[in-house]
Design an enzyme around this catalytic site. Structure first.
Site, PDB file in Angstrom:
ATOM      1  N   ARG A   1      38.519   6.789-125.864  1.00 49.19           N
ATOM      2  CA  ARG A   1      38.692   5.338-125.896  1.00 49.19           C
ATOM      3  C   ARG A   1      38.338   4.762-127.264  1.00 49.19           C
ATOM      4  O   ARG A   1      38.997   3.865-127.768  1.00 49.19           O
ATOM      5  CB  ARG A   1      37.827   4.678-124.821  1.00 49.19           C
ATOM      6  CG  ARG A   1      37.967   3.162-124.785  1.00 49.19           C
ATOM      7  CD  ARG A   1      37.061   2.526-123.733  1.00 49.19           C
ATOM      8  NE  ARG A   1      37.199   1.086-123.761  1.00 49.19           N
ATOM      9  CZ  ARG A   1      36.549   0.284-124.602  1.00 49.19           C
ATOM     10  NH1 ARG A   1      35.702   0.795-125.466  1.00 49.19           N
ATOM     11  NH2 ARG A   1      36.737  -1.019-124.571  1.00 49.19           N
TER      12      ARG A   1
ATOM     13  N   CYS B   1       1.924  35.235-122.829  1.00 46.49           N
ATOM     14  CA  CYS B   1       1.939  33.990-122.041  1.00 46.49           C
ATOM     15  C   CYS B   1       2.771  34.230-120.779  1.00 46.49           C
ATOM     16  O   CYS B   1       3.967  34.525-120.867  1.00 46.49           O
ATOM     17  CB  CYS B   1       2.539  32.856-122.871  1.00 46.49           C
ATOM     18  SG  CYS B   1       2.543  31.259-122.007  1.00 46.49           S
TER      19      CYS B   1
ATOM     20  N   CYS C   1       4.549  27.009-127.118  1.00 44.42           N
ATOM     21  CA  CYS C   1       3.479  28.000-127.202  1.00 44.42           C
ATOM     22  C   CYS C   1       3.989  29.212-127.979  1.00 44.42           C
ATOM     23  O   CYS C   1       4.973  29.834-127.579  1.00 44.42           O
ATOM     24  CB  CYS C   1       3.049  28.419-125.793  1.00 44.42           C
ATOM     25  SG  CYS C   1       1.926  29.839-125.777  1.00 44.42           S
TER      26      CYS C   1
ATOM     27  N   LEU D   1      36.654  -3.866-119.026  1.00 39.17           N
ATOM     28  CA  LEU D   1      36.786  -4.874-117.986  1.00 39.17           C
ATOM     29  C   LEU D   1      35.612  -5.844-118.035  1.00 39.17           C
ATOM     30  O   LEU D   1      34.523  -5.506-118.488  1.00 39.17           O
ATOM     31  CB  LEU D   1      36.833  -4.211-116.605  1.00 39.17           C
ATOM     32  CG  LEU D   1      37.990  -3.249-116.327  1.00 39.17           C
ATOM     33  CD1 LEU D   1      37.886  -2.722-114.909  1.00 39.17           C
ATOM     34  CD2 LEU D   1      39.325  -3.921-116.543  1.00 39.17           C
TER      35      LEU D   1
ATOM     36  N   LYS E   1      34.078   2.785-109.742  1.00 37.85           N
ATOM     37  CA  LYS E   1      33.920   2.680-111.200  1.00 37.85           C
ATOM     38  C   LYS E   1      33.086   3.888-111.638  1.00 37.85           C
ATOM     39  O   LYS E   1      31.876   3.910-111.494  1.00 37.85           O
ATOM     40  CB  LYS E   1      33.216   1.379-111.589  1.00 37.85           C
ATOM     41  CG  LYS E   1      33.119   1.173-113.101  1.00 37.85           C
ATOM     42  CD  LYS E   1      32.454  -0.168-113.436  1.00 37.85           C
ATOM     43  CE  LYS E   1      32.435  -0.371-114.940  1.00 37.85           C
ATOM     44  NZ  LYS E   1      31.676   0.654-115.657  1.00 37.85           N
TER      45      LYS E   1
ATOM     46  N   CYS F   1      -1.679  25.570-124.792  1.00 36.13           N
ATOM     47  CA  CYS F   1      -0.784  25.984-123.713  1.00 36.13           C
ATOM     48  C   CYS F   1      -1.514  25.909-122.369  1.00 36.13           C
ATOM     49  O   CYS F   1      -2.631  26.429-122.251  1.00 36.13           O
ATOM     50  CB  CYS F   1      -0.284  27.406-123.964  1.00 36.13           C
ATOM     51  SG  CYS F   1       0.734  28.058-122.616  1.00 36.13           S
TER      52      CYS F   1
ATOM     53  N   LYS G   1      41.174  -4.755-108.858  1.00 42.74           N
ATOM     54  CA  LYS G   1      42.364  -5.054-109.665  1.00 42.74           C
ATOM     55  C   LYS G   1      43.452  -5.689-108.801  1.00 42.74           C
ATOM     56  O   LYS G   1      43.590  -5.342-107.624  1.00 42.74           O
ATOM     57  CB  LYS G   1      42.932  -3.770-110.288  1.00 42.74           C
ATOM     58  CG  LYS G   1      41.996  -3.035-111.204  1.00 42.74           C
ATOM     59  CD  LYS G   1      42.616  -1.736-111.715  1.00 42.74           C
ATOM     60  CE  LYS G   1      42.667  -0.685-110.628  1.00 42.74           C
ATOM     61  NZ  LYS G   1      43.184   0.608-111.131  1.00 42.74           N
TER      62      LYS G   1
END
Length: 666
Positions: A135, A429, A423, A82, A114, A405, A287
């Site tokens: 499309r 950790c 890390c 459009l 839309k 870290c 429209k």
């Protein structure tokens, strides 16, 4: 009609009705568990009696077909874009121009959202969905039928005497905000990076090669256009009402307007109200309502003259960057996050914005105290658009990615070809330790009820566990001594940990947390390596040979099992009784098709994409997505892809019917 066929028909109709109540009417009358039990019964009956499987069976929603290459399909009617505008003056000019070309006294408009999604075209013949097409460039799109059939708001079959034998439905596929947030949460829990926004996630999902993965993504289709050569209502309003009547999900935020002032009332209202929606819109489509007047107005070289899209300006705000923090995920991925001075954006107060990775941090060239522009165009966590360099304080330091870290000071590493730094200290950790156990206990993995984030944090801080295998060393006495635990809750957790020993092997494989091994990959690995020892011994080439297992996944698996501590934990899980082998019924039932490569095209009578894949693999064969010189058989159903058939003939590959395939496996 046999009792079995009657039961299959009954289950199909009941499940279709429940799907409609859940997804279209939002008025479910049974629980998810009851629905799943009915679906499981139908799957079992269809598996044992494929000759009774219906083309509109809800089991098609499960997916399972692998499509290596999507075939191109020419749209019967071009899917034109459009004319877009951000200007109300240009909308007025459009209104004036069309008023001169048609009967102004009888001119009405239909205005609607839309969607910020992905356009899709659906083709029906004799009430059955036969094709789903993207499309594309508007003239040709990609046929993605197997993926389309997994979307719950797309009817697989329609019974209506109000529609011609062949018709086309167009609409938009999208992810709702809440569903997108949930998907990203699961991805982060699985060690994957977050997706950027709902639209990109939707587009990427629709083009995935494995429809079984697509079926797990929360996609929704909204229908807004109906096309046929004859027999349709004379207005857009009536056509959308018909779509809703025959089972499509149509947006309720649609209005018929009788003049341009009413159009602008709708536009102005949703400019603010759109932030309350659970999906993204970027404007309003306007429209001409009557089909006859549309035909009079016709088309320009690029756009239909009878429609225009008014787009809202992207929501932006300006604020001050306070500092950048860094989050460490379960697999060690380190993500930078901008911490901002609070600012109102799109109806919410924003304090943080994603910076995604080191590359994005470098692109933005952020400095301490920068004034920045942020946007919220679909992201759950807003995004930093740019730094306002004209406001930058002289001498302010540039913000760079960490080299160590932030939690354990271990130097960060980055794999070749990757954008993320991580890390490598997975053993101690803290966020990795807790995240790994949370993942292991999660619903889709070992599903240990009662073992949530707070409980895991307490267990880790008290030094009771550091890895998931140590869960099986926990005693009732240790758990009941923790804060907030009473006798009953402690006993419940002990029992939940014990029950996890019965979880099937593919979910255990997913739960142990190998980087890049999600649910789908874990299932495929378990199928090809039916015992954990087979996978541990597998070399790189054996893993890559599995369909869609790339080098990155193979290297991650090899690296994981090369670590002695990981192998020791697997041995511990074996010793305490975890399921680390496929059940006999999940293993191949014959070697009749051993070493044979199949490609399937068209619609089969007795199988959907998931069940034909299971059938081929259960008999030792392999299902491929595209025809090549290595293909042994092309299995052809109704409406086959012409390019696959032509390529099979070119390579002199044997083309077989469904009946011939069934004879091969008897």
């Amino acid at each position: 009609m046999s009792e079995i066929q009657r039961r299959i028909d009954q289950l199909v109709e009941e499940l279709k009705a429940h799907n409609h109540r859940y997804y279209i009417l939002a008025q479910p009358v049974i629980s998810d568990f009851e629905f799943d039990q009915m679906l499981k019964e139908l799957q079992d009956l269809e598996g044992a009696h494929p000759e009774f499987r219906r083309p509109d069976s809800p089991t098609l929603r499960v997916g399972g077909g692998i499509t290596k290459e999507f075939e191109s399909f020419a749209h019967k009617r071009p899917m034109l874009s459009l004319q877009n505008t951000y200007s109300r003056e240009e909308v007025n000019d459009w209104y004036t121009s069309i008023s001169k070309l048609t009967d102004i006294d009888n001119l009405t408009f239909i205005v609607q959202h839309k969607y910020d999604g992905v356009s899709l075209s659906l083709h029906y013949r004799d009430g059955l969905l036969i094709r789903g097409v993207t499309r594309g460039d508007g003239v040709k799109g990609d046929e993605i039928t197997a993926n389309v059939k997994t979307i719950p708001t797309i009817p697989l079959a329609i019974k209506s005497d109000k529609l011609p034998s062949e018709f086309e439905v167009r609409g938009e596929v999208l992810m709702h905000k809440e569903a997108f947030a949930k998907l990203n949460k699961e991805r982060l829990e699985n060690g994957d990076s977050a997706l950027m926004n709902p639209r990109n996630a939707t587009a990427g999902t629709l083009k995935m090669q494995d429809s079984a993965v697509v079926s797990q993504r929360p996609l929704t289709f909204y229908a807004y256009w109906l096309g046929a050569d004859r027999g349709l209502p004379s207005s857009d309003e009536a056509q959308q009402r018909l779509l809703s009547d025959v089972g499509f999900l149509a947006n309720k935020n649609v209005k018929v307007c009788h003049d341009i002032d009413e159009v602008f009332e709708f536009v102005n209202y949703w400019e603010t109200a759109r932030h309350r929606l659970d999906y993204e819109i970027d404007g309003i489509v306007i429209k001409v309502n009557e089909v006859r007047q549309r035909e009079e107005l016709g088309f320009s070289s690029k756009f239909p003259r009878w429609a225009i899209a008014f787009k809202y300006a992207a929501e932006q705000a300006e604020t001050i960057l306070d500092h950048v923090s860094y989050q460490v995920g379960r697999t060690g991925t380190v993500t930078p996050v901008a911490n901002l001075m609070p600012v109102l954006l799109a109806g919410t107060v924003v304090k943080r914005a994603s910076l995604y990775n080191a590359d994005e941090l470098e692109r933005l060239d952020l400095h301490e105290g920068d004034r920045v522009k942020i946007a919220k165009g679909g992201e759950i966590i807003p995004k930093v658009l740019s730094a306002m360099t004209e406001c930058r304080q002289p001498g302010s330091a540039q913000i760079r990615m960490l080299t160590n870290c932030p939690e354990c000071e271990t130097p960060l590493t980055k794999d070749e070809g990757e954008v993320n730094w991580y890390c490598p200290n997975s053993e101690t950790c803290p966020p990795q330790v807790k995240g790994r156990i949370e993942h292991y206990a999660s619903r889709k993995a070992l599903d240990i009820e009662g073992l949530g984030e707070k409980v895991i944090e307490q267990l880790v801080l008290d030094g009771l566990i550091l890895h998931y295998d140590q869960l099986y060393d926990l005693t009732y006495e240790q758990i009941v001594s923790l804060d907030r635990f009473a006798e009953k809750s402690a006993l419940n957790l002990v029992n939940a940990i014990e029950r996890s020993k019965q979880v099937p092997y593919p979910r255990v494989l997913f739960g142990i947390g190998i980087r890049f091994v999600g649910e789908t990959v874990a299932r495929k690995l378990a199928k090809h390596f039916p015992h954990i020892d087979d996978l541990i011994k597998a070399d790189r080439d054996q893993i890559i040979a599995i369909h869609e297992m790339g080098e990155r996944i193979a290297d991650s698996i090899i690296s994981f099992f090369s670590i002695p501590e990981n192998r020791m934990r697997i041995e511990k899980l074996k010793a305490v009784g975890l399921q680390l082998e496929l059940d006999e019924e999940e293993k191949a039932v014959s070697a009749l098709l051993k070493g044979k490569n199949f490609v399937v095209t068209g619609t089969l009578k007795n199988f959907n994409r998931a069940s034909i894949k299971r059938s081929i693999e259960a008999n030792g064969g392999t299902l491929k997505g595209s025809v090549s010189s290595k293909t042994d058989y092309l299995l052809v159903g109704e409406d086959p892809g012409t390019s696959k058939v032509a390529k099979a003939k070119q390579h002199e590959i044997e083309i077989i019917t469904e009946e011939e395939y069934l004879a091969m496996i008897q």
